[in-house]
Design a protein around this motif. Structure first.
Motif, PDB file in Angstrom:
ATOM      1  N   GLY A   1       0.697  -1.095  -0.007  1.00  0.00           N
ATOM      2  CA  GLY A   1      -0.100  -0.106   0.079  1.00  0.00           C
ATOM      3  C   GLY A   1       0.819   1.199   0.079  1.00  0.00           C
ATOM      4  N   ASN A   2       2.018   1.221   0.747  1.00  0.00           N
ATOM      5  CA  ASN A   2       2.814   2.584   0.944  1.00  0.00           C
ATOM      6  C   ASN A   2       3.413   2.522  -0.447  1.00  0.00           C
ATOM      7  OD1 ASN A   2       3.960   4.771   2.355  1.00  0.00           O
ATOM      8  ND2 ASN A   2       5.885   3.464   2.385  1.00  0.00           N
ATOM      9  N   LEU A   3       3.872   1.552  -1.252  1.00  0.00           N
ATOM     10  CA  LEU A   3       4.740   1.741  -2.291  1.00  0.00           C
ATOM     11  C   LEU A   3       3.647   2.023  -3.504  1.00  0.00           C
ATOM     12  CD1 LEU A   3       6.768  -1.708  -1.996  1.00  0.00           C
ATOM     13  CD2 LEU A   3       7.772   0.535  -2.242  1.00  0.00           C
ATOM     14  N   ALA A   4       2.588   1.622  -3.352  1.00  0.00           N
ATOM     15  CA  ALA A   4       1.380   2.117  -4.310  1.00  0.00           C
ATOM     16  C   ALA A   4       1.341   3.726  -4.458  1.00  0.00           C
ATOM     17  CB  ALA A   4       0.155   1.343  -4.297  1.00  0.00           C
ATOM     18  N   CYS A   5       1.227   4.175  -2.943  1.00  0.00           N
ATOM     19  CA  CYS A   5       0.977   5.498  -2.751  1.00  0.00           C
ATOM     20  C   CYS A   5       2.256   6.312  -3.410  1.00  0.00           C
ATOM     21  CB  CYS A   5       0.858   5.777  -1.304  1.00  0.00           C
ATOM     22  SG  CYS A   5      -0.737   5.175  -0.814  1.00  0.00           S
ATOM     23  N   LEU A   6       3.581   5.650  -3.116  1.00  0.00           N
ATOM     24  CA  LEU A   6       4.769   6.541  -3.287  1.00  0.00           C
ATOM     25  C   LEU A   6       5.346   6.514  -4.514  1.00  0.00           C
ATOM     26  CD1 LEU A   6       7.058   7.432  -0.988  1.00  0.00           C
ATOM     27  CD2 LEU A   6       8.173   5.340  -1.323  1.00  0.00           C
ATOM     28  N   ILE A   7       5.083   5.572  -5.227  1.00  0.00           N
ATOM     29  CA  ILE A   7       5.587   5.286  -6.676  1.00  0.00           C
ATOM     30  C   ILE A   7       4.601   5.234  -7.783  1.00  0.00           C
ATOM     31  CG2 ILE A   7       7.238   3.820  -8.182  1.00  0.00           C
ATOM     32  CD1 ILE A   7       8.587   2.594  -5.666  1.00  0.00           C
TER      33      ILE A   7
ATOM     34  N   GLY B   1      -2.875  -4.232   1.300  1.00  0.00           N
ATOM     35  CA  GLY B   1      -1.957  -3.044   1.216  1.00  0.00           C
ATOM     36  C   GLY B   1      -1.059  -3.145   2.378  1.00  0.00           C
ATOM     37  N   ASN B   2      -1.312  -3.700   3.545  1.00  0.00           N
ATOM     38  CA  ASN B   2      -0.695  -3.682   4.809  1.00  0.00           C
ATOM     39  C   ASN B   2       0.542  -4.807   4.634  1.00  0.00           C
ATOM     40  OD1 ASN B   2      -2.001  -1.563   5.880  1.00  0.00           O
ATOM     41  ND2 ASN B   2      -3.319  -3.027   6.823  1.00  0.00           N
ATOM     42  N   THR B   3       0.802  -5.776   3.696  1.00  0.00           N
ATOM     43  CA  THR B   3       1.636  -6.570   3.650  1.00  0.00           C
ATOM     44  C   THR B   3       3.079  -6.244   2.993  1.00  0.00           C
ATOM     45  OG1 THR B   3      -0.185  -8.267   3.060  1.00  0.00           O
ATOM     46  CG2 THR B   3       2.273  -9.012   2.662  1.00  0.00           C
ATOM     47  N   PRO B   4       4.081  -6.419   3.586  1.00  0.00           N
ATOM     48  CA  PRO B   4       5.526  -5.915   3.008  1.00  0.00           C
ATOM     49  C   PRO B   4       5.524  -6.370   1.642  1.00  0.00           C
ATOM     50  CG  PRO B   4       5.774  -6.412   5.178  1.00  0.00           C
ATOM     51  CD  PRO B   4       4.335  -6.890   4.902  1.00  0.00           C
ATOM     52  N   LEU B   5       6.178  -5.928   0.798  1.00  0.00           N
ATOM     53  CA  LEU B   5       6.510  -6.488  -0.328  1.00  0.00           C
ATOM     54  C   LEU B   5       7.412  -8.076  -0.293  1.00  0.00           C
ATOM     55  CD1 LEU B   5       6.858  -6.381  -3.511  1.00  0.00           C
ATOM     56  CD2 LEU B   5       8.807  -4.954  -3.083  1.00  0.00           C
TER      57      LEU B   5
ATOM     58  N   ARG C   1      -1.696  11.730  -1.633  1.00  0.00           N
ATOM     59  CA  ARG C   1      -1.453  11.887  -0.176  1.00  0.00           C
ATOM     60  C   ARG C   1      -1.388  13.324   0.005  1.00  0.00           C
ATOM     61  NH1 ARG C   1       3.783   8.685   0.413  1.00  0.00           N
ATOM     62  NH2 ARG C   1       4.007   9.688  -1.554  1.00  0.00           N
ATOM     63  N   ASN C   2      -1.065  14.275  -1.028  1.00  0.00           N
ATOM     64  CA  ASN C   2      -0.636  15.829  -0.769  1.00  0.00           C
ATOM     65  C   ASN C   2      -1.779  16.636  -0.901  1.00  0.00           C
ATOM     66  OD1 ASN C   2       2.000  14.958  -0.116  1.00  0.00           O
ATOM     67  ND2 ASN C   2       2.507  15.474  -2.232  1.00  0.00           N
ATOM     68  N   GLU C   3      -3.110  15.751  -1.670  1.00  0.00           N
ATOM     69  CA  GLU C   3      -4.377  16.616  -1.809  1.00  0.00           C
ATOM     70  C   GLU C   3      -5.262  16.594  -0.789  1.00  0.00           C
ATOM     71  OE1 GLU C   3      -4.756  18.152  -4.580  1.00  0.00           O
ATOM     72  OE2 GLU C   3      -3.117  17.647  -5.422  1.00  0.00           O
ATOM     73  N   PRO C   4      -6.206  17.490  -0.669  1.00  0.00           N
ATOM     74  CA  PRO C   4      -7.149  17.396   0.256  1.00  0.00           C
ATOM     75  C   PRO C   4      -8.345  16.529   0.201  1.00  0.00           C
ATOM     76  CG  PRO C   4      -6.951  19.875  -0.478  1.00  0.00           C
ATOM     77  CD  PRO C   4      -6.089  18.713  -1.596  1.00  0.00           C
ATOM     78  N   ALA C   5      -8.794  15.820   1.215  1.00  0.00           N
ATOM     79  CA  ALA C   5      -9.569  14.616   1.120  1.00  0.00           C
ATOM     80  C   ALA C   5     -10.910  15.138   0.268  1.00  0.00           C
ATOM     81  CB  ALA C   5     -10.332  14.286   2.576  1.00  0.00           C
ATOM     82  N   GLY C   6     -11.312  16.470   0.264  1.00  0.00           N
ATOM     83  CA  GLY C   6     -12.524  16.676  -0.683  1.00  0.00           C
ATOM     84  C   GLY C   6     -12.262  16.610  -2.034  1.00  0.00           C
ATOM     85  N   VAL C   7     -10.801  16.777  -2.424  1.00  0.00           N
ATOM     86  CA  VAL C   7     -10.466  16.753  -3.944  1.00  0.00           C
ATOM     87  C   VAL C   7     -10.178  15.208  -4.225  1.00  0.00           C
ATOM     88  CG1 VAL C   7      -8.640  17.131  -5.443  1.00  0.00           C
ATOM     89  CG2 VAL C   7      -9.101  18.960  -3.877  1.00  0.00           C
ATOM     90  N   LEU C   8      -9.861  14.328  -3.272  1.00  0.00           N
ATOM     91  CA  LEU C   8      -9.759  12.790  -3.631  1.00  0.00           C
ATOM     92  C   LEU C   8     -10.989  12.338  -3.867  1.00  0.00           C
ATOM     93  CD1 LEU C   8      -8.198  10.093  -3.978  1.00  0.00           C
ATOM     94  CD2 LEU C   8      -7.688  10.285  -1.624  1.00  0.00           C
ATOM     95  N   ILE C   9     -11.903  12.528  -2.991  1.00  0.00           N
ATOM     96  CA  ILE C   9     -13.406  12.184  -3.001  1.00  0.00           C
ATOM     97  C   ILE C   9     -13.870  12.479  -4.289  1.00  0.00           C
ATOM     98  CG2 ILE C   9     -15.726  12.681  -2.093  1.00  0.00           C
ATOM     99  CD1 ILE C   9     -14.134  12.896   0.832  1.00  0.00           C
TER     100      ILE C   9
ATOM    101  N   ASN D   1      -8.475   2.721   0.869  1.00  0.00           N
ATOM    102  CA  ASN D   1      -7.902   2.124   1.990  1.00  0.00           C
ATOM    103  C   ASN D   1      -6.642   2.800   2.431  1.00  0.00           C
ATOM    104  OD1 ASN D   1      -9.949   0.159   2.212  1.00  0.00           O
ATOM    105  ND2 ASN D   1      -8.732  -1.369   1.795  1.00  0.00           N
ATOM    106  N   ASN D   2      -5.697   2.854   1.678  1.00  0.00           N
ATOM    107  CA  ASN D   2      -4.306   3.295   1.767  1.00  0.00           C
ATOM    108  C   ASN D   2      -4.084   4.749   1.821  1.00  0.00           C
ATOM    109  OD1 ASN D   2      -3.595   0.721   1.821  1.00  0.00           O
ATOM    110  ND2 ASN D   2      -3.503   0.631  -0.475  1.00  0.00           N
ATOM    111  N   ILE D   3      -5.013   5.629   1.304  1.00  0.00           N
ATOM    112  CA  ILE D   3      -4.808   7.047   1.361  1.00  0.00           C
ATOM    113  C   ILE D   3      -6.241   7.792   2.326  1.00  0.00           C
ATOM    114  CG2 ILE D   3      -4.514   9.087   0.203  1.00  0.00           C
ATOM    115  CD1 ILE D   3      -3.306   7.524  -1.975  1.00  0.00           C
ATOM    116  N   LEU D   4      -7.376   7.606   1.636  1.00  0.00           N
ATOM    117  CA  LEU D   4      -8.416   8.455   2.109  1.00  0.00           C
ATOM    118  C   LEU D   4      -8.785   8.147   3.462  1.00  0.00           C
ATOM    119  CD1 LEU D   4     -10.636  10.523   1.552  1.00  0.00           C
ATOM    120  CD2 LEU D   4     -11.987   8.675   0.937  1.00  0.00           C
ATOM    121  N   PHE D   5      -8.719   6.572   3.799  1.00  0.00           N
ATOM    122  CA  PHE D   5      -9.317   6.066   5.101  1.00  0.00           C
ATOM    123  C   PHE D   5      -8.013   6.154   6.093  1.00  0.00           C
ATOM    124  CE2 PHE D   5     -12.745   3.104   2.949  1.00  0.00           C
ATOM    125  CZ  PHE D   5     -13.255   4.115   2.649  1.00  0.00           C
TER     126      PHE D   5
END
Length: 223
Positions: free
Chosen positions: A11-17, A35-39, A71-79, A213-217
């Motif tokens: 999940g973190n890698l999906a957000c990061l790269i 998403g919580n499982t290490p690669l 991750r850098n956008e406001p929740a409303g924009v992502l929604i 799951n990995n960003i908004l929540f």
């Protein structure tokens, strides 16, 4: 670099790269519900070489990313993005996929590789997804838009996460019915169009679940 990447969660890698989710789909790694499982662990479970996958991710990371870092956008924009890109899209996709699946089963139902039961499964997915999306649109998303604090949002979020697990199980069943969405060599055009649409649905739904799951929540739970 690659060793450090193998220790990070999918999940973190999906957000990061940017583009990581395409790599994960290629290797059939569950970056949304899992998403919580290490690669390293996820690769081990599928008998894959984590270092090879990490090298591909490192190459992507070194390129200039053009995808939005949500991750850098406001929740409303992502929604708003989720509603337009995924909720509306799923509502367009599923009726047509059900129509195509029904046609394939009617014409080719006597063939051993026909995905009999697929139309009914897609209909069930449509009902579950519609119910899920309405709860988000009517209950959870308005709370998150108002930046409600932890106690008010955690109940609805836990319900949505649970339903995401069910969507993940539905995608697994979809793969079982369709030989992992692989049409037989003699498949007609309708059959191939159906499977192209199923592949698109799978990719969209996994990306949809990942963003929630990995960003908004995750961000709502961290407040």
């Amino acid at each position: 670099m690659t060793t450090a990447l193998t220790e990070q969660t999918l999940g973190n890698l999906a957000c990061l790269i940017p583009g990581a989710t395409r790599v994960f789909r290629q290797y059939k790694l569950d970056f949304c519900c899992g998403g919580n499982t290490p690669l390293r662990d996820a690769a081990l479970q599928r008998n894959l070489d984590a270092e090879v996958i990490a090298s591909e991710l490192a190459a992507l990371a070194s390129e200039s990313g053009t995808e939005t870092d949500w991750r850098n956008e406001p929740a409303g924009v992502l929604i708003e993005f989720i509603l337009e890109r995924f909720h509306e899209r799923h509502r367009d996709q599923l009726p047509e996929l059900i129509r195509l699946a029904t046609r394939v089963e009617q014409v080719h139902g006597n063939k051993h590789d026909c995905p009999n039961g697929l139309a009914e499964h897609l209909w069930s997915m449509q009902q579950e997804l519609e119910s899920h999306m309405l709860k988000e649109e009517q209950i959870l998303f308005p709370l998150l838009r108002r930046d409600m604090q932890l106690p008010q949002t955690q109940g609805p979020i836990s319900v949505m996460r649970y339903e995401h697990e069910q969507h993940g199980a539905a995608l697994q069943r979809l793969a079982e019915l369709t030989n992992d969405i692989t049409p037989p060599e003699n498949a007609c055009n309708t059959w191939r169009a159906l499977y192209r649409g199923l592949e698109e649905l799978r990719g969209d739904l996994m990306q949809h679940i990942h963003l929630e799951n990995n960003i908004l929540f995750a961000q709502a739970s961290a407040h």
